[in-house]
Design a protein around this motif. Structure first.
Motif, PDB file in Angstrom:
ATOM      1  N   LEU A 230    -146.062  -8.928   3.095  1.00 18.17           N
ATOM      2  CA  LEU A 230    -146.187  -8.010   1.966  1.00 18.17           C
ATOM      3  C   LEU A 230    -144.926  -7.928   1.157  1.00 18.17           C
TER       4      LEU A 230
ATOM      5  N   LEU B 150    -156.069  -9.114   2.075  1.00 22.08           N
ATOM      6  CA  LEU B 150    -155.987  -7.743   1.931  1.00 22.08           C
ATOM      7  C   LEU B 150    -154.503  -7.143   1.393  1.00 22.08           C
ATOM      8  N   LEU B 151    -153.743  -7.638   1.918  1.00 21.19           N
ATOM      9  CA  LEU B 151    -152.187  -7.277   1.669  1.00 21.19           C
ATOM     10  C   LEU B 151    -151.879  -7.970   0.207  1.00 21.19           C
TER      11      LEU B 151
ATOM     12  N   LEU C 276    -153.440  -5.865  -2.309  1.00 19.05           N
ATOM     13  CA  LEU C 276    -152.543  -4.744  -2.574  1.00 19.05           C
ATOM     14  C   LEU C 276    -151.483  -4.981  -3.473  1.00 19.05           C
TER      15      LEU C 276
ATOM     16  N   THR D 230    -150.651  -3.385  -7.033  1.00 18.54           N
ATOM     17  CA  THR D 230    -149.478  -2.535  -7.279  1.00 18.54           C
ATOM     18  C   THR D 230    -148.922  -3.342  -8.420  1.00 18.54           C
TER      19      THR D 230
END
Length: 189
Positions: free
Chosen positions: A38, A162-163, A166, A170
């Motif tokens: 991430l 999924l990260l 994200l 973002t």
């Protein structure tokens, strides 16, 4: 090459965030679940190719110098850990993501998600073969390449996708604000 103080601080910040991501983990037998990817992906998106690369080089360099910032410690002998290839993959990942996103004219979800997915692919492209080689050659435990894929990729791919989503979501919210404020050196068309 001279770096601005702001750039040095950002490189150090993202190296530190990646280290923090190593400690936010769920242990598993060989490769733990962490948030390192991430922060590595955010380094590429927010810092661009060069500074994102430097942040991950700094992270890996500090760990190899002996500071225990990897998931299982640190030191030069860490290169014999089966998971060290993922750390090398983070270096490639931040660069690839930065290179593919730093000149985006419009920051949309798909425009960011695809480069982040490419960076994720680089992490696995380096990490899984390294895992396979270390387990077979250094540890002397027989493991097929498909078994290495099942151990080093399959359990983590959904979480990492999924990260990636994200990070892309973002970025669509944060990068335009950072551009307007002049904090991100990303060109606008």
């Amino acid at each position: 090459m001279r770096m601005k103080t702001r750039d040095m601080i950002l490189v150090a910040l993202f190296a530190a965030l990646t280290a923090i991501g190593a400690f936010l983990k769920i242990p598993t037998p060989i490769v733990p679940f962490t948030l390192q990817f991430l922060f590595c992906a955010f380094a590429g998106v927010f810092l661009g190719a060069r500074l994102g690369l430097y942040s991950q080089l700094l992270y890996v360099g500090i760990g190899l110098a002996g500071i225990p910032i990897f998931t299982q410690g640190g030191g030069i002998s860490y290169i014999f850990q089966p998971t060290f290839g993922y750390l090398l993959g983070f270096i490639c990942c931040a660069y690839i993501i930065g290179k593919l996103t730093e000149n985006l004219g419009e920051v949309k979800f798909a425009n960011v998600f695809l480069p982040v997915a490419a960076g994720l692919a680089a992490v696995y492209a380096v990490g899984v073969p390294y895992l396979y080689i270390i387990i077979n050659q250094y540890l002397g435990k027989p493991m097929s390449f498909m078994a290495a894929v099942k151990v080093g990729l399959v359990p983590y791919i959904v979480q990492d996708v999924l990260l990636s989503a994200l990070v892309a979501f973002t970025a669509t919210k944060v990068v335009p604000i950072l551009r307007r404020a002049g904090y991100v050196g990303i060109k606008q068309n």
